[in-house]
Design a protein around this motif. Structure first.
Motif, mmCIF file in Angstrom:
data_model
loop_
_atom_site.group_PDB
_atom_site.id
_atom_site.type_symbol
_atom_site.label_atom_id
_atom_site.label_comp_id
_atom_site.label_asym_id
_atom_site.label_seq_id
_atom_site.Cartn_x
_atom_site.Cartn_y
_atom_site.Cartn_z
ATOM 1 N N GLY A 384 -68.630 67.194 24.368
ATOM 2 C CA GLY A 384 -69.599 66.131 24.551
ATOM 3 C C GLY A 384 -69.538 65.148 23.407
ATOM 4 O O GLY A 384 -68.691 65.253 22.509
ATOM 5 N N THR A 385 -70.458 64.177 23.427
ATOM 6 C CA THR A 385 -70.526 63.150 22.392
ATOM 7 C C THR A 385 -71.780 63.365 21.563
ATOM 8 O O THR A 385 -72.898 63.127 22.051
ATOM 9 C CB THR A 385 -70.555 61.747 23.024
ATOM 10 O OG1 THR A 385 -69.415 61.586 23.877
ATOM 11 C CG2 THR A 385 -70.545 60.673 21.947
ATOM 12 N N PRO A 386 -71.645 63.838 20.317
ATOM 13 C CA PRO A 386 -72.826 64.162 19.521
ATOM 14 C C PRO A 386 -73.392 62.944 18.795
ATOM 15 O O PRO A 386 -72.651 62.015 18.437
ATOM 16 C CB PRO A 386 -72.290 65.183 18.527
ATOM 17 C CG PRO A 386 -70.872 64.756 18.297
ATOM 18 C CD PRO A 386 -70.392 64.194 19.621
ATOM 19 N N GLU A 387 -74.695 62.959 18.596
ATOM 20 C CA GLU A 387 -75.390 61.942 17.812
ATOM 21 C C GLU A 387 -76.304 62.671 16.831
ATOM 22 O O GLU A 387 -77.167 63.446 17.236
ATOM 23 C CB GLU A 387 -76.211 61.024 18.723
ATOM 24 C CG GLU A 387 -75.377 60.258 19.737
ATOM 25 C CD GLU A 387 -76.236 59.440 20.688
ATOM 26 O OE1 GLU A 387 -77.472 59.436 20.520
ATOM 27 O OE2 GLU A 387 -75.661 58.827 21.615
ATOM 28 N N LEU A 388 -76.114 62.411 15.533
ATOM 29 C CA LEU A 388 -76.845 63.117 14.486
ATOM 30 C C LEU A 388 -78.084 62.349 14.043
ATOM 31 O O LEU A 388 -78.011 61.152 13.770
ATOM 32 C CB LEU A 388 -75.937 63.347 13.272
ATOM 33 C CG LEU A 388 -76.610 63.875 11.988
ATOM 34 C CD1 LEU A 388 -77.226 65.250 12.230
ATOM 35 C CD2 LEU A 388 -75.613 63.904 10.847
ATOM 36 N N THR A 389 -79.199 63.079 13.971
ATOM 37 C CA THR A 389 -80.414 62.588 13.340
ATOM 38 C C THR A 389 -80.818 63.582 12.271
ATOM 39 O O THR A 389 -80.907 64.784 12.546
ATOM 40 C CB THR A 389 -81.563 62.442 14.358
ATOM 41 O OG1 THR A 389 -81.184 61.496 15.365
ATOM 42 C CG2 THR A 389 -82.841 61.968 13.680
ATOM 43 N N VAL A 390 -81.028 63.103 11.064
ATOM 44 C CA VAL A 390 -81.534 63.963 9.994
ATOM 45 C C VAL A 390 -83.042 63.748 9.923
ATOM 46 O O VAL A 390 -83.520 62.654 9.605
ATOM 47 C CB VAL A 390 -80.878 63.637 8.641
ATOM 48 C CG1 VAL A 390 -81.482 64.492 7.535
ATOM 49 C CG2 VAL A 390 -79.369 63.867 8.717
ATOM 50 N N GLY A 391 -83.811 64.767 10.293
ATOM 51 C CA GLY A 391 -85.249 64.650 10.353
ATOM 52 C C GLY A 391 -85.886 65.961 10.778
ATOM 53 O O GLY A 391 -85.203 66.994 10.851
ATOM 54 N N GLU A 392 -87.136 65.933 11.082
ATOM 55 C CA GLU A 392 -87.872 67.152 11.411
ATOM 56 C C GLU A 392 -87.481 67.682 12.778
ATOM 57 O O GLU A 392 -87.349 66.949 13.752
ATOM 58 C CB GLU A 392 -89.375 66.867 11.402
ATOM 59 C CG GLU A 392 -90.227 68.106 11.692
ATOM 60 C CD GLU A 392 -91.707 67.798 11.733
ATOM 61 O OE1 GLU A 392 -92.497 68.749 11.926
ATOM 62 O OE2 GLU A 392 -92.069 66.600 11.611
ATOM 63 N N VAL A 393 -87.289 69.004 12.843
ATOM 64 C CA VAL A 393 -87.058 69.691 14.116
ATOM 65 C C VAL A 393 -88.424 70.150 14.621
ATOM 66 O O VAL A 393 -89.105 70.954 13.965
ATOM 67 C CB VAL A 393 -86.115 70.892 13.921
ATOM 68 C CG1 VAL A 393 -86.065 71.740 15.190
ATOM 69 C CG2 VAL A 393 -84.713 70.431 13.545
ATOM 70 N N THR A 394 -88.827 69.650 15.767
ATOM 71 C CA THR A 394 -90.154 69.958 16.303
ATOM 72 C C THR A 394 -90.136 71.065 17.332
ATOM 73 O O THR A 394 -91.196 71.507 17.787
ATOM 74 C CB THR A 394 -90.773 68.684 16.918
ATOM 75 O OG1 THR A 394 -89.903 68.200 17.960
ATOM 76 C CG2 THR A 394 -90.943 67.584 15.877
ATOM 77 N N VAL A 395 -88.947 71.528 17.692
ATOM 78 C CA VAL A 395 -88.810 72.607 18.685
ATOM 79 C C VAL A 395 -89.052 73.951 17.998
ATOM 80 O O VAL A 395 -88.541 74.192 16.901
ATOM 81 C CB VAL A 395 -87.441 72.576 19.351
ATOM 82 C CG1 VAL A 395 -87.285 73.710 20.357
ATOM 83 C CG2 VAL A 395 -87.210 71.220 20.038
ATOM 84 N N GLY A 396 -89.803 74.826 18.639
ATOM 85 C CA GLY A 396 -90.076 76.151 18.073
ATOM 86 C C GLY A 396 -88.877 77.077 18.201
ATOM 87 O O GLY A 396 -87.829 76.715 18.762
ATOM 88 N N GLY A 397 -89.019 78.286 17.701
ATOM 89 C CA GLY A 397 -87.953 79.281 17.756
ATOM 90 C C GLY A 397 -87.682 79.760 19.159
ATOM 91 O O GLY A 397 -88.538 79.694 20.047
ATOM 92 N N HIS A 398 -86.470 80.253 19.367
ATOM 93 C CA HIS A 398 -86.087 80.815 20.657
ATOM 94 C C HIS A 398 -86.850 82.109 20.888
ATOM 95 O O HIS A 398 -87.031 82.915 19.977
ATOM 96 C CB HIS A 398 -84.583 81.087 20.687
ATOM 97 C CG HIS A 398 -84.038 81.345 22.047
ATOM 98 N ND1 HIS A 398 -84.127 82.567 22.663
ATOM 99 C CD2 HIS A 398 -83.397 80.532 22.918
ATOM 100 C CE1 HIS A 398 -83.545 82.501 23.846
ATOM 101 N NE2 HIS A 398 -83.090 81.272 24.023
ATOM 102 N N ALA A 399 -87.285 82.304 22.122
ATOM 103 C CA ALA A 399 -88.061 83.527 22.452
ATOM 104 C C ALA A 399 -87.156 84.744 22.360
ATOM 105 O O ALA A 399 -85.980 84.680 22.663
ATOM 106 C CB ALA A 399 -88.636 83.405 23.839
#
Length: 399
Positions: A384-399
């Motif tokens: 795929g084509t990746p796009e990088l953002t350096v910032g806060e990850v708002t997604v919680g941990g994997h169940a």
């Protein structure tokens, strides 16, 4: 490749391997040290990479593809899937801790021999849901027979198992996501550990299973081989570390280590984080330099789960941010100089892969460039084509 110097193991001289040198060797043996790029077709390839990791956690298959691809330059998810479903050099089955893993097909006899030898703990199920030892054996035999030379969905397999054993196997007593599963399902992972079952290619969106036709290695030989492989990959380590990685009783692991030490197969060395630990006999060479570099590791990557002690791999703020109640793997992690220094997340839409990386400290220009290379490599692996953002990850941990 890191340069190595031997560790002096004469205990009277008080020589002890540091966390840094032990960690550098683990990274090196996991193909996680050095640069991120090389020509296509590295010597270790897909199956060699999985062997070095001691299995790629594959509950989320894309995470397993990343674990492998980020270690084997030039490898893509298509290469992993070809190895799994076409070449059959990999097997998807229940591995350490009863979780789904990709394992080398040529090592399946060792894995099934060792995993089936791990003593079972107490049943987590209510008394009226449990199976007797005889019922367990009957179900595992039924699974093996039903899957011989065929591929079945779990519902088709359920019909076969119930038909070969009796209505009791179909009693809906197992709590499931939306309802109740039949009684026999509680030993699905055990059937995998016994070599009676592994995954086959999906039929549409449904998983299927087959019998891999593997005869497990004798238990004593298999467990000895697995300890040796574990210590080569993750040593120095204690029996408690091994037990935690395998989800095995500590007492059993301790006795196993004692037996192997008595045969001269493993030896103790000084290990700075915990006093002393074990390595394979004679395997006492460690890198002279501390780890360097930037790496991304996906959900449940083997390095993050198996490297011990965990508080040294997840120092300071990383222990709170990148672990879930002390459990590794629930967050993809950013490694900087061999230690967890952030978390990250990816979201795919078509070919676009949005990658957000949250460092727990500032990244200098060189490390930011290295991170950009890792994200570019991630895109190559996932096609795929990746796009990088350096910032806060708002997604919680994997169940």
């Amino acid at each position: 490749m890191a340069s190595y110097i031997p560790l002096m193991t004469t205990r009277t001289r008080g020589t002890t391997v540091s966390w840094s040198r032990a960690n550098a060797r683990r990274l090196d043996r996991q193909f996680l040290s050095g640069g991120t790029r090389s020509a296509r077709g590295p010597a270790h390839g897909v199956t060699g990479t999985v062997a070095a990791m001691l299995g790629a956690h594959a509950q989320v298959l894309s995470a397993a593809e990343l674990s492998i691809g980020l270690r084997a330059p030039g490898t893509t998810r298509t290469d992993v899937r070809t190895a799994l479903w076409t070449d059959r050099s990999l097997v998807k089955t229940f591995g350490p801790r009863g979780t789904v893993h990709l394992l080398p097909a040529e090592e399946l006899a060792m894995w099934t021999g060792a995993l089936s030898a791990v003593p079972a703990g107490g049943s987590p199920f209510p008394k009226d849901a449990r199976m007797t030892p005889d019922q367990v054996e009957e179900v595992v035999a039924a699974v093996a027979a039903a899957l011989e030379d065929t591929e079945l969905t779990v519902d088709e397999l359920s019909d076969e198992v119930i038909g070969r054993t009796g209505p009791w196997a179909g009693d809906p007593v197992m709590p499931a996501f939306q309802g109740m599963w039949p009684r026999w399902r509680q030993v699905l992972h055990l059937a995998g550990h016994r070599g009676a079952l592994c995954y086959a290619p999906n039929r549409g969106r449904k998983a299927t299973y087959t019998n891999p036709g593997t005869v497990p290695m004798p238990a004593r030989e298999a467990t000895a081989a697995l300890v040796r492989r574990y210590l080569l990959a993750y040593g120095p380590a204690t029996p408690a570390h091994f037990a935690r990685w395998l989800a095995a009783p500590r007492g059993w692991a301790g006795r196993l280590f004692e037996e192997l030490a008595g045969k001269g197969a493993i030896e103790k060395v000084g290990y700075e984080p915990c006093g002393e630990a074990w390595v394979v006999a004679g395997d006492t060479r460690f890198p002279s330099a501390a780890p360097r570099g930037v790496r991304l590791l996906p959900y449940f990557d083997a390095f993050g789960i198996a490297s011990q002690p965990r508080e040294r791999l997840f120092p300071g703020a990383a222990y709170e941010r990148a672990l879930a109640g002390g459990q590794a793997g629930n967050f993809p992690v950013l490694l900087v100089d061999g230690e967890v220094a952030g978390v990250w997340h990816q979201r795919r839409s078509g070919r676009r892969i949005a990658v957000t990386v949250e460092p727990l400290g500032p990244l200098d220009a060189a490390r930011l460039r290295a991170l950009e290379e890792q994200v570019e490599r991630l895109g190559e692996v996932l096609e795929g084509t990746p796009e990088l953002t350096v910032g806060e990850v708002t997604v919680g941990g994997h169940a």
